[in-house]
Design a protein around this motif. Structure first.
Motif, PDB file in Angstrom:
ATOM      1  N   VAL A 257      51.397  69.489  51.831  1.00 39.23           N
ATOM      2  CA  VAL A 257      50.038  69.794  52.274  1.00 39.23           C
ATOM      3  C   VAL A 257      49.115  68.607  52.021  1.00 39.23           C
ATOM      4  CG1 VAL A 257      48.031  71.279  51.872  1.00 39.23           C
ATOM      5  CG2 VAL A 257      50.329  72.278  51.974  1.00 39.23           C
ATOM      6  N   GLN A 258      49.232  67.992  50.849  1.00 39.39           N
ATOM      7  CA  GLN A 258      48.379  66.857  50.539  1.00 39.39           C
ATOM      8  C   GLN A 258      48.636  65.692  51.475  1.00 39.39           C
ATOM      9  OE1 GLN A 258      45.881  67.137  48.026  1.00 39.39           O
ATOM     10  NE2 GLN A 258      45.204  65.458  49.358  1.00 39.39           N
ATOM     11  N   GLU A 259      49.899  65.462  51.805  1.00 35.33           N
ATOM     12  CA  GLU A 259      50.225  64.386  52.743  1.00 35.33           C
ATOM     13  C   GLU A 259      49.600  64.643  54.117  1.00 35.33           C
ATOM     14  OE1 GLU A 259      54.082  62.209  54.861  1.00 35.33           O
ATOM     15  OE2 GLU A 259      54.403  63.610  53.205  1.00 35.33           O
ATOM     16  N   ILE A 260      49.660  65.877  54.571  1.00 36.20           N
ATOM     17  CA  ILE A 260      49.078  66.231  55.874  1.00 36.20           C
ATOM     18  C   ILE A 260      47.571  66.030  55.856  1.00 36.20           C
ATOM     19  CG2 ILE A 260      48.597  68.179  57.413  1.00 36.20           C
ATOM     20  CD1 ILE A 260      51.453  69.203  56.663  1.00 36.20           C
ATOM     21  N   ILE A 261      46.917  66.493  54.796  1.00 39.05           N
ATOM     22  CA  ILE A 261      45.454  66.364  54.702  1.00 39.05           C
ATOM     23  C   ILE A 261      45.042  64.901  54.658  1.00 39.05           C
ATOM     24  CG2 ILE A 261      43.456  66.806  53.218  1.00 39.05           C
ATOM     25  CD1 ILE A 261      44.875  69.412  52.350  1.00 39.05           C
ATOM     26  N   ASP A 262      45.726  64.101  53.831  1.00 42.69           N
ATOM     27  CA  ASP A 262      45.375  62.688  53.696  1.00 42.69           C
ATOM     28  C   ASP A 262      45.630  61.923  54.994  1.00 42.69           C
ATOM     29  OD1 ASP A 262      44.692  63.189  51.082  1.00 42.69           O
ATOM     30  OD2 ASP A 262      46.528  62.358  50.224  1.00 42.69           O
ATOM     31  N   TYR A 263      46.767  62.198  55.614  1.00 39.99           N
ATOM     32  CA  TYR A 263      47.096  61.522  56.873  1.00 39.99           C
ATOM     33  C   TYR A 263      46.070  61.879  57.951  1.00 39.99           C
ATOM     34  CZ  TYR A 263      49.959  59.681  60.689  1.00 39.99           C
ATOM     35  OH  TYR A 263      50.422  58.962  61.767  1.00 39.99           O
ATOM     36  N   ALA A 264      45.688  63.148  57.998  1.00 42.27           N
ATOM     37  CA  ALA A 264      44.696  63.584  58.979  1.00 42.27           C
ATOM     38  C   ALA A 264      43.358  62.892  58.746  1.00 42.27           C
ATOM     39  CB  ALA A 264      44.531  65.098  58.916  1.00 42.27           C
ATOM     40  N   ALA A 265      42.907  62.831  57.503  1.00 43.66           N
ATOM     41  CA  ALA A 265      41.619  62.217  57.203  1.00 43.66           C
ATOM     42  C   ALA A 265      41.599  60.754  57.630  1.00 43.66           C
ATOM     43  CB  ALA A 265      41.309  62.343  55.714  1.00 43.66           C
ATOM     44  N   GLN A 266      42.682  60.025  57.353  1.00 44.66           N
ATOM     45  CA  GLN A 266      42.751  58.627  57.773  1.00 44.66           C
ATOM     46  C   GLN A 266      42.781  58.498  59.292  1.00 44.66           C
ATOM     47  OE1 GLN A 266      45.564  56.007  56.004  1.00 44.66           O
ATOM     48  NE2 GLN A 266      44.796  56.317  53.932  1.00 44.66           N
ATOM     49  N   SER A 267      43.133  59.587  59.978  1.00 35.79           N
ATOM     50  CA  SER A 267      43.164  59.592  61.441  1.00 35.79           C
ATOM     51  C   SER A 267      41.894  60.189  62.039  1.00 35.79           C
ATOM     52  CB  SER A 267      44.387  60.381  61.926  1.00 35.79           C
ATOM     53  OG  SER A 267      45.577  59.836  61.384  1.00 35.79           O
ATOM     54  N   GLY A 268      40.898  60.441  61.198  1.00 38.97           N
ATOM     55  CA  GLY A 268      39.636  60.990  61.685  1.00 38.97           C
ATOM     56  C   GLY A 268      39.704  62.462  62.015  1.00 38.97           C
ATOM     57  N   VAL A 269      40.636  63.169  61.401  1.00 34.22           N
ATOM     58  CA  VAL A 269      40.845  64.596  61.670  1.00 34.22           C
ATOM     59  C   VAL A 269      40.713  65.373  60.360  1.00 34.22           C
ATOM     60  CG1 VAL A 269      42.489  66.349  62.460  1.00 34.22           C
ATOM     61  CG2 VAL A 269      42.382  64.119  63.617  1.00 34.22           C
ATOM     62  N   ARG A 270      39.879  66.384  60.344  1.00 36.68           N
ATOM     63  CA  ARG A 270      39.779  67.241  59.177  1.00 36.68           C
ATOM     64  C   ARG A 270      40.663  68.457  59.390  1.00 36.68           C
ATOM     65  NH1 ARG A 270      33.544  68.342  59.101  1.00 36.68           N
ATOM     66  NH2 ARG A 270      33.997  69.051  56.984  1.00 36.68           N
ATOM     67  N   VAL A 271      41.243  68.972  58.303  1.00 39.76           N
ATOM     68  CA  VAL A 271      42.163  70.100  58.383  1.00 39.76           C
ATOM     69  C   VAL A 271      41.477  71.332  57.811  1.00 39.76           C
ATOM     70  CG1 VAL A 271      44.415  71.016  57.736  1.00 39.76           C
ATOM     71  CG2 VAL A 271      44.146  68.562  58.147  1.00 39.76           C
ATOM     72  N   ILE A 272      41.347  72.367  58.651  1.00 35.07           N
ATOM     73  CA  ILE A 272      40.733  73.630  58.234  1.00 35.07           C
ATOM     74  C   ILE A 272      41.836  74.659  58.096  1.00 35.07           C
ATOM     75  CG2 ILE A 272      39.010  75.380  58.756  1.00 35.07           C
ATOM     76  CD1 ILE A 272      37.880  72.534  58.413  1.00 35.07           C
ATOM     77  N   PRO A 273      42.086  75.170  56.874  1.00 39.77           N
ATOM     78  CA  PRO A 273      43.151  76.164  56.691  1.00 39.77           C
ATOM     79  C   PRO A 273      42.685  77.558  57.089  1.00 39.77           C
ATOM     80  CG  PRO A 273      42.079  75.772  54.600  1.00 39.77           C
ATOM     81  CD  PRO A 273      41.396  74.866  55.600  1.00 39.77           C
ATOM     82  N   GLU A 274      43.609  78.338  57.635  1.00 44.21           N
ATOM     83  CA  GLU A 274      43.334  79.753  57.873  1.00 44.21           C
ATOM     84  C   GLU A 274      44.396  80.603  57.180  1.00 44.21           C
ATOM     85  OE1 GLU A 274      43.144  83.240  61.311  1.00 44.21           O
ATOM     86  OE2 GLU A 274      43.359  81.136  61.933  1.00 44.21           O
ATOM     87  N   VAL A 275      43.923  81.528  56.351  1.00 43.11           N
ATOM     88  CA  VAL A 275      44.769  82.565  55.766  1.00 43.11           C
ATOM     89  C   VAL A 275      44.191  83.883  56.262  1.00 43.11           C
ATOM     90  CG1 VAL A 275      45.677  83.593  53.657  1.00 43.11           C
ATOM     91  CG2 VAL A 275      45.271  81.122  53.764  1.00 43.11           C
TER      92      VAL A 275
END
Length: 546
Positions: A232-250
C-alpha cells in the motif's frame, strides 16, 4: 492570379495543415506554434538533468520519460558528450503535497525554440509533471529518429477541474500491485490526478490490517491475494510522485460479506435476499460492529494519510435488515423512524472512528440519497437526468453518472447476463460535466468507475483506456456544455485520441482502439462528414476555447 500569389497561398495551406496536425492530449488551453522540427536524442532529453535545482523525484520522472520515449534504460553514454539543447526548469514549490480538491496548482508554461532552448516553468511539482508530459508528446518518432516538433512553440496550460478521477475495484477480482502502478502511469499520461481505490466489498477484504487481521485472514481470497502494508505504501508513494492522490474506499454498511467471515465477527453481518445472493449488510445496532469499524479505520487512516476517505454507503436495503427483528426493536427504543434514519445513525456513529480532519465521501443516487452532513462530499452515481435530487444540497459533488461514466456497463455480469449499456469514448466525451441542476461552485470534477465483477489484470487497461482518456480531456479543458455530435471537430478529436491510444500502447498500456486502422490512416474520409469547428485555430495559433 500571379505566380508569387499562388506560391504564397500554397505555402499558407501547407502551414495550416501542419499546424492543425499538432496532436496533444488533453488539449492545452493555449498553444502558439510553428512548423519546424529538430532531431532530438535521449541525450538531449537527459540534458534536463543538468539542472542543479532538481529534486530526486523530478530526476526520477525525467529518467522515467526518457526510458519510455526512447525505449532504453541506458543513459550512461550521455555523459560522454554535451547536448546541443539547453534546458531551463523553474519550479517554485517542489514539495509533493496534496491540498484540498481543486487547490493544487497544476499550471505550467512550456517553451521550445529552433535555437535548441527548452523552458519549463511551474508553481508546483504537479505543474512540472504536466509540462513534462506535454513535452514528451511533442517528440515524434520518424523511422529510427526522434524529433521535437512544432517549433517554435509556447504553451500556457492549466486544468479546469481539480478532481479528474478513475475508480478501480480490487475486491471482486484481485488486481496485482503492478497493474495498479501501471494504471497510475496511464493516469499521469492523461493528466488525471485522483485514483479512487475501492478496496473491499462482499467478495473479499484484500488489505492486511494489523489491528484487525481477521478481516484479510478470513475475508480475502488467500495469502496471495492481499495487499501488505508495504504494498500500500509503495502504491501511495508512486502515485504521489506521478501527481496522483489515492483515495481509499472501505464500503459499508452494505457490501460487507467479507467482514463477517471470521468467527469473532460473524454476527455483525446479515445475509441479504436478492442481489448477487451473497450480499451482506452490517447490523448497525451492535457494539461489535463499531469495534470492527474502529479497528479497520485506525489502520486505514495510518496507511492513507490523505485528508479524504471514501465511506461507500450505497445499495443499503431494508429487506436485509428485515431479516433480524432485533433491529426494529432497537429502532423503536431509540426513536429511529425508518431505515434511512437508521443509516444516518450508523454514519454518525461510524464517524467517531474517523479523525476530525478527514473529509468523508459518500455514494448517492436517485434511489438512495441519505441526507449528508454539510461537510461531506457526494459522489453521484445516478442517472444523469436525476441530478435534481441533489440540487438543493450544499455539498460538494463528484460526478459519476451511471449512464455515462460506469465503464463496466454493457460488458456482462457475474452470471454472464446483460448488464447496462456500453458507453463509448464518444459517449463519455459528450457527458455534461456542468449540469444546470448543480451550481458550478459545488462540482469538484468527475470520475470513471470500473467495477470489478468481470474485470481482471488482463482486462484492466482495455476497459479503462481510451474511454477514461475522453473524460480526462473534458475535465482538463473545461467544456461546460454538453457537446453534441455537431459541435465536435470529430476529425481533430479522433486524430488526437488515436495518437493517445498509440502513445499509451508504446508505453506499455494496452489501450482499446479508437477506430479501425483504415480510419486512423484516413481520418478525413471517416470523420470529416461530422466536422464542426470547436477548436479555433489560425496558421500560427491554436487556442482551446472550451
Amino acid at each position: 492570379m500571379s505566380r508569387n500569389t499562388a506560391i504564397v497561398l500554397v505555402l499558407a495551406l501547407v502551414l495550416v495543415a501542419q499546424v492543425e496536425a499538432i496532436k496533444l492530449w488533453p488539449l492545452p488551453k493555449q498553444i502558439i506554434n510553428g512548423t519546424d522540427t529538430l532531431p532530438f536524442s535521449v541525450c538531449d532529453f537527459n540534458a534536463a538533468l543538468t539542472q542543479n535545482n532538481l529534486t530526486s523525484a523530478m530526476r526520477t520522472k525525467i529518467q522515467f520519460y526518457a526510458q519510455k520515449i526512447f525505449q532504453t534504460k541506458d543513459s550512461v553514454q550521455c555523459n560522454l558528450r554535451a547536448s546541443d539543447f539547453s534546458f531551463t526548469i523553474k519550479v517554485n514549490n517542489t514539495d509533493i503535497k496534496f491540498g484540498e480538491f481543486g487547490t493544487d496548482d497544476e499550471s505550467y508554461n512550456l517553451e521550445a525554440s529552433v535555437n535548441k532552448t527548452i523552458s519549463i516553468s511551474a508553481n508546483t511539482y504537479f505543474g512540472f509533471l504536466r509540462a513534462l508530459e506535454t513535452l514528451s508528446q511533442l517528440l515524434r518518432q520518424n523511422s529510427d529518429e526522434v524529433s521535437l516538433s512544432h517549433l517554435p512553440i509556447q504553451i500556457q496550460d492549466a486544468p479546469s477541474y481539480g478532481y479528474r478521477g478513475v475508480m478501480i475495484d480490487s475486491a471482486r477480482n484481485y488486481l496485482k500491485k503492478s497493474s495498479i502502478l501501471r494504471t497510475i502511469d496511464a493516469m499521469m499520461y492523461n493528466k488525471m490526478n485522483v485514483l479512487h481505490w475501492h478496496i473491499t466489498d462482499d467478495e473479499s477484504f484484500p488489505i492486511e490490517l494489523e489491528s484487525i487481521p481477521e478481516m484479510s485472514n478470513f475475508g480475502s481470497y488467500g495469502a496471495r491475494y492481499r495487499y501488505s502494508k508495504s504494498d500500500v505504501q509503495e502504491i501511495i508513494d508512486y502515485a504521489a510522485q506521478s501527481g496522483v492522490r489515492v483515495i481509499p474506499e472501505v464500503d459499508s454498511p452494505g457490501h460487507v460479506r467479507s467482514w463477517g467471515r471470521s468467527e469473532k465477527y460473524s454476527n455483525i453481518t446479515i445475509a441479504c435476499p436478492g442481489g448477487e445472493h451473497y450480499n451482506n449488510q452490517l447490523d448497525p445496532t451492535l457494539d461489535l460492529t463499531y469495534e470492527a469499524n474502529d479497528l479497520i479505520f485506525k489502520d486505514i487512516q495510518e496507511l492513507f494519510q490523505d485528508q479524504y476517505i471514501h465511506m461507500g454507503g450505497d445499495e443499503v436495503f431494508g429487506s436485509c435488515w428485515d431479516q433480524r427483528p432485533s433491529i426494529k426493536q432497537f429502532m423503536s427504543q431509540n426513536n429511529i423512524s425508518d431505515y434511512n434514519q437508521l443509516q444516518v445513525y450508523y454514519r454518525n456513529r461510524q464517524k467517531q472512528s474517523i479523525q476530525a480532519n478527514r473529509t468523508k465521501i459518500y455514494w448517492a443516487n436517485e434511489v438512495q440519497h441519505i441526507p449528508p452532513a454539510p461537510e461531506d462530499i457526494i459522489q453521484f452515481w445516478g442517472q444523469s437526468y436525476t441530478y435534481n435530487v441533489i440540487q438543493n444540497l450544499p455539498n460538494k459533488v463528484i460526478l459519476s453518472p451511471e449512464d455515462f461514466l460506469y465503464i463496466n456497463s454493457g460488458i456482462n455480469f457475474i452470471w454472464g447476463n446483460f448488464f447496462g449499456n456500453f458507453t463509448t469514448w464518444l459517449n463519455i466525451y459528450q457527458v455534461n460535466i456542468s449540469p444546470v441542476e448543480i451550481d458550478r461552485s459545488r462540482i469538484l470534477g468527475a470520475e470513471t468507475t470500473l467495477w470489478g465483477e468481470v474485470n481482471t489484470d488482463s482486462t484492466l487497461d482495455v476497459y479503462l483506456w481510451v474511454r477514461s482518456s475522453a473524460l480526462a480531456e473534458r475535465l482538463w479543458t473545461g467544456n461546460h456544455s454538453t457537446p453534441s455530435d455537431s459541435s465536435i471537430d470529430m476529425s481533430d478529436l479522433a486524430r488526437r485520441l488515436s495518437f493517445m491510444e498509440d502513445l499509451m500502447i508504446e508505453r506499455g498500456i494496452n489501450a482499446a482502439p479508437v477506430t479501425n486502422k483504415f480510419c486512423k490512416e484516413n481520418i478525413g474520409i471517416c470523420f470529416d462528414w461530422r466536422k464542426a469547428n470547436v477548436y479555433q485555430s489560425t496558421t500560427s495559433t491554436q487556442t482551446n476555447t472550451q
